[in-house]
Design a protein around this motif. Structure first.
Motif, mmCIF file in Angstrom:
data_model
loop_
_atom_site.group_PDB
_atom_site.id
_atom_site.type_symbol
_atom_site.label_atom_id
_atom_site.label_comp_id
_atom_site.label_asym_id
_atom_site.label_seq_id
_atom_site.Cartn_x
_atom_site.Cartn_y
_atom_site.Cartn_z
ATOM 1 N N THR A 88 0.787 -1.434 -0.021
ATOM 2 C CA THR A 88 -0.068 -0.061 -0.110
ATOM 3 C C THR A 88 0.875 1.136 -0.020
ATOM 4 O O THR A 88 2.111 1.168 0.148
ATOM 5 C CB THR A 88 -1.025 -0.011 1.239
ATOM 6 O OG1 THR A 88 -0.084 0.247 2.341
ATOM 7 C CG2 THR A 88 -1.850 -1.354 1.443
ATOM 8 N N ALA A 89 0.222 2.572 -0.326
ATOM 9 C CA ALA A 89 1.120 3.637 -0.266
ATOM 10 C C ALA A 89 1.555 4.042 1.110
ATOM 11 O O ALA A 89 2.730 4.454 1.458
ATOM 12 C CB ALA A 89 0.147 4.800 -0.418
ATOM 13 N N GLY A 90 0.780 3.455 2.193
ATOM 14 C CA GLY A 90 1.383 3.557 3.460
ATOM 15 C C GLY A 90 2.585 2.871 3.927
ATOM 16 O O GLY A 90 3.618 3.284 4.465
ATOM 17 N N GLU A 91 2.659 1.502 3.431
ATOM 18 C CA GLU A 91 3.767 0.571 3.480
ATOM 19 C C GLU A 91 4.902 1.154 2.806
ATOM 20 O O GLU A 91 5.886 0.986 3.419
ATOM 21 C CB GLU A 91 3.418 -0.771 2.775
ATOM 22 C CG GLU A 91 2.158 -1.397 4.091
ATOM 23 C CD GLU A 91 1.332 -2.602 3.642
ATOM 24 O OE1 GLU A 91 1.011 -3.436 4.424
ATOM 25 O OE2 GLU A 91 1.780 -2.843 2.088
ATOM 26 N N LEU A 92 4.657 1.722 1.588
ATOM 27 C CA LEU A 92 6.082 2.139 0.964
ATOM 28 C C LEU A 92 6.393 3.316 1.563
ATOM 29 O O LEU A 92 7.965 3.604 1.511
ATOM 30 C CB LEU A 92 5.574 2.222 -0.595
ATOM 31 C CG LEU A 92 6.589 2.968 -1.414
ATOM 32 C CD1 LEU A 92 7.629 1.846 -1.766
ATOM 33 C CD2 LEU A 92 6.193 3.509 -2.738
ATOM 34 N N ASN A 93 5.630 4.241 2.138
ATOM 35 C CA ASN A 93 6.303 5.285 2.761
ATOM 36 C C ASN A 93 7.089 4.681 3.909
ATOM 37 O O ASN A 93 8.102 5.322 4.278
ATOM 38 C CB ASN A 93 5.014 6.123 3.246
ATOM 39 C CG ASN A 93 5.438 7.341 4.325
ATOM 40 O OD1 ASN A 93 6.148 8.231 4.027
ATOM 41 N ND2 ASN A 93 4.825 7.576 5.302
ATOM 42 N N LYS A 94 6.519 3.597 4.551
ATOM 43 C CA LYS A 94 7.275 3.269 6.019
ATOM 44 C C LYS A 94 8.504 2.655 5.418
ATOM 45 O O LYS A 94 9.688 3.052 6.034
ATOM 46 C CB LYS A 94 6.461 2.418 6.672
ATOM 47 C CG LYS A 94 7.249 1.703 7.731
ATOM 48 C CD LYS A 94 6.132 0.565 8.527
ATOM 49 C CE LYS A 94 6.750 0.095 9.666
ATOM 50 N NZ LYS A 94 5.857 -1.030 10.403
#
Length: 213
Positions: free
Chosen positions: A100-106
């Motif tokens: 997800t976008a959140g996982e990629l940001n992390k």
């Protein structure tokens, strides 16, 4: 004494002319850059299964970009576009990959793939997402974009909101009779957006893709 005064005036006039020419050159260059490059596809690109990630999604809207003050909600368009592009390529390749976008940001944050201001450090992406490569285009070229899309690689382009407003990143996903279609992380609907909304102009091109493609 009068001769020296005349020479002084001539020197000042020459200096003023040089400054004016320099300012004009700078403004001309800025004007060209501000115009961006007109993007109209030279070949039809079928619309694949599109993945949508919105930067204001409550699951990650408040997450910061690394140590920066900026959050996904305010400045996460690029991360959302990159995450969607990788997932779409993985679907086409039948790879066991999904972020997800959140996982990629992390992942970016943990790999120090952001500057202190929250800008992406492109050569560190492969550390954050092993097995990928990044491409930073030196210019905006339609044939290059068409080649990426034909290979199942989805490039991100920098646009301006409304065609003349703030800079923004979108993911190119295909074409229709009106031009390129994109996944816009600022859109409130999960539907392709015409690049014409952004004046069909781009200011930069980037791509992150799995090695071997």
């Amino acid at each position: 004494m009068e001769m020296h005064r005349k020479k002084g005036r001539r020197t000042r006039r020459r200096a003023a002319v040089c400054i004016c020419l320099l300012v004009a050159a700078v403004l001309l260059i800025r004007g060209r850059n501000a115009a961006g490059e007109l993007l109209l596809p030279e070949q039809k690109q079928e619309l694949p299964e599109v993945v949508y990630f919105m930067q204001r999604h409550p699951a990650w809207a408040g997450d910061h970009l690394g140590q920066a003050k900026d959050t996904m909600a305010s400045s996460g368009c690029l991360v959302c576009a990159l995450a969607a592009g990788l997932d779409m390529q993985a679907i086409a390749l039948e790879m066991d990959f999904y972020m997800t976008a959140g996982e990629l940001n992390k992942a970016f944050s943990e790999a120090d793939a952001y500057t202190e201001q929250g800008a992406v450090i492109w050569d560190r992406i492969k550390t954050a997402v092993p097995g990928t490569e990044s491409y930073v285009a030196g210019s905006v070229e339609t044939d290059e974009i068409d080649l990426f899309l034909s290979q199942g690689i989805f490039p991100v382009v920098k646009v301006r909101m409304g065609g003349y407003g703030a800079y923004h990143w979108v993911l190119l996903v295909g074409t229709d009779e009106n031009g390129y279609l994109c996944m816009d992380p600022m859109s409130e609907k999960e539907a392709p957006v015409s690049l014409s909304v952004f004046g069909n102009r781009a200011y930069a091109v980037r791509a992150v893709y799995f090695c071997g493609k």
